[in-house]
Design an enzyme around this catalytic site. Structure first.
Site, short mmCIF file in Angstrom:
data_model
loop_
_atom_site.label_atom_id
_atom_site.label_comp_id
_atom_site.label_asym_id
_atom_site.label_seq_id
_atom_site.Cartn_x
_atom_site.Cartn_y
_atom_site.Cartn_z
N ASP A 88 50.43 40.42 44.87
CA ASP A 88 49.51 41.30 44.16
C ASP A 88 48.04 41.06 44.49
O ASP A 88 47.64 39.96 44.89
CB ASP A 88 49.73 41.22 42.65
CG ASP A 88 49.72 39.79 42.11
OD1 ASP A 88 50.01 38.86 42.88
OD2 ASP A 88 49.42 39.62 40.92
N GLU A 116 51.51 37.90 40.07
CA GLU A 116 51.03 36.54 39.81
C GLU A 116 49.74 36.57 39.00
O GLU A 116 49.48 35.69 38.19
CB GLU A 116 50.79 35.79 41.13
CG GLU A 116 50.51 34.29 40.95
CD GLU A 116 49.07 33.96 40.57
OE1 GLU A 116 48.85 33.03 39.77
OE2 GLU A 116 48.15 34.64 41.08
N GLU A 117 48.93 37.60 39.22
CA GLU A 117 47.59 37.65 38.63
C GLU A 117 47.56 38.21 37.21
O GLU A 117 46.50 38.24 36.59
CB GLU A 117 46.66 38.51 39.52
CG GLU A 117 46.42 37.95 40.91
CD GLU A 117 45.45 36.78 40.92
OE1 GLU A 117 45.01 36.36 39.83
OE2 GLU A 117 45.12 36.28 42.00
N HIS A 130 38.48 35.40 44.00
CA HIS A 130 38.16 36.42 42.99
C HIS A 130 36.72 36.92 43.10
O HIS A 130 36.19 37.51 42.16
CB HIS A 130 38.44 35.90 41.57
CG HIS A 130 39.89 35.62 41.29
ND1 HIS A 130 40.47 35.86 40.06
CD2 HIS A 130 40.88 35.15 42.08
CE1 HIS A 130 41.76 35.53 40.12
NE2 HIS A 130 42.02 35.09 41.34
#
Length: 385
Positions: free
Chosen positions: A79, A137-138, A360
């Site tokens: 993702d 996962e995020e 990020h």
């Protein structure tokens, strides 16, 4: 940068091409259907069957080893993040507001490369291999938690995963043994008081004042309830109250996160935050409503798997490549796998000018010079476990 023994330049170039494809076509957590279709297409080209019993858009594939006495799972997350990418690289995201800002494009491409290599060298693979291309996962709910619930680890002897890290020097590979990453749980709180005139606070139950006590009290959990040897963090990230100079609002809402580096610490902090919310609010004549949002458990790297992985790193790349790392308060849903099975989560360094921006960040990029090590490491772990 990294000297590889099994991975040749053609496979490296192919992997970089795949990584750039994924980078240009990112998908958010739970929405990785095009990514999954592409992964399935490649696996079909390699002659590796996909197991259809697991929830989409996860992709699970099985490779039968020549001996099959052991089953090793390898995981990559697929993702992307809700970020608008900045920069001028030729493979920028083509999806506005979505980018691979954490390296999952590299993880997916790397695991595909491992599958491709094994399809080309089947006689070298003695162990059975489970390829896990994981969704979400995020975000919550966690893709790893869902797959564990669906039985992904049934029959698996050990599991390994990697993460390309911008804060680990390029040319180094390492991990923390034991507790390596924190749990991550969130909470919402509503303090229901009694609104009124700011000049007559005695006729009100001031939820803002109560909130200040709650914030202070939560910090006492870390300083006075948690074992000093067990790291923990409680942070408030938001508070919403009134919007007037002279009106005491009826209620306050608050949001925050709980991080703990041990299972015991996470359980303690979760229980204490709920208890304090109720008791402190009640002591002031208010009602405290606490909503716990489960995230991920602490990530525990099993010592025996770490010792094995350290040996593989040093034998494959050289004694000086391994770098012991300190635990961090970041979180990873890979922790769900390690809660059930022996294994390790390994950081492959890529700190350089190319990967100067942190994970990020809108300008984050993966230094592709680290990719050969990622492929080689996962192959060697799978072959020798």
């Amino acid at each position: 940068m990294f000297q590889t023994k099994l991975v040749d330049t053609d496979l490296i170039a192919w992997t970089i091409e795949q990584r750039r494809h994924f980078h240009m076509h990112p998908e958010l957590s739970g929405q990785e259907y095009e990514t999954a279709a592409y992964v399935k297409e490649k696996l079909a080209e390699f002659g590796i069957p996909v197991d259809q019993k697991y929830s989409a858009p996860n992709v699970i594939a099985n490779f039968k080893g020549t001996e099959g006495n052991k089953t090793i799972a390898l995981r990559a997350d697929m993702d992307a993040l809700p970020l608008h990418e900045e920069g001028d690289k030729p493979y920028l995201s083509t999806v506005p507001g979505v980018m691979h800002g954490c390296g999952h494009d590299g993880h997916t491409a790397t695991l595909l490369a491992v599958a491709k290599w094994m399809s080309m060298h089947p006689q070298a693979v003695k162990n059975n291999i489970v390829f896990i291309f994981q969704s979400s996962e995020e975000a919550s709910p966690s893709g790893a938690k869902q797959l564990v619930k669906e039985g992904i680890l049934d029959g698996v002897d050990a599991i390994y995963g990697i993460h390309y890290m911008s804060d680990v020097p390029l040319g180094k590979i390492g991990f923390a043994t034991g507790y390596a990453m924190a749990s991550s749980d969130d909470f919402d709180i509503t303090i229901e008081g009694k609104g009124g005139h700011a000049g007559y606070p005695h006729d009100s139950v001031d939820p803002i004042y109560i909130a200040t006590h709650l914030i202070q009290a939560f910090q006492s959990i870390v300083s006075r309830n948690l074992n000093p040897l067990h790291a923990g963090v409680i942070s408030f990230g938001g508070m919403q109250a009134g919007n007037s100079y002279n009106v005491i609002p009826h209620s306050v809402t608050m949001q925050g996160t709980i991080r703990a580096l041990t299972f015991e610490g996470a359980e303690l902090m979760n229980e204490k935050t709920a208890q304090l919310t109720e008791s402190i609010c009640a002591s002031f004549g208010a009602k405290g409503h606490y909503h716990f949002i489960e995230g991920t458990p602490p990530l525990y790297n099993h010592p025996e798997a770490c010792e094995f992985a350290k040996g593989i790193i040093q034998q494959t790349f050289g004694e000086d490549v391994f770098m012991p790392l300190n635990p961090v308060m970041g979180a990873e849903d890979y922790a769900y796998y390690l809660k059930e099975k022996t294994g390790a989560f390994i950081n492959v360094g890529m700190q350089s000018e190319i990967s100067a921006y942190p994970h990020h960040h809108p300008k984050f990029d993966l230094d592709e010079k680290a990719i050969p090590a990622g492929i080689e490491l996962m192959i060697q772990l799978a072959l020798n476990a």
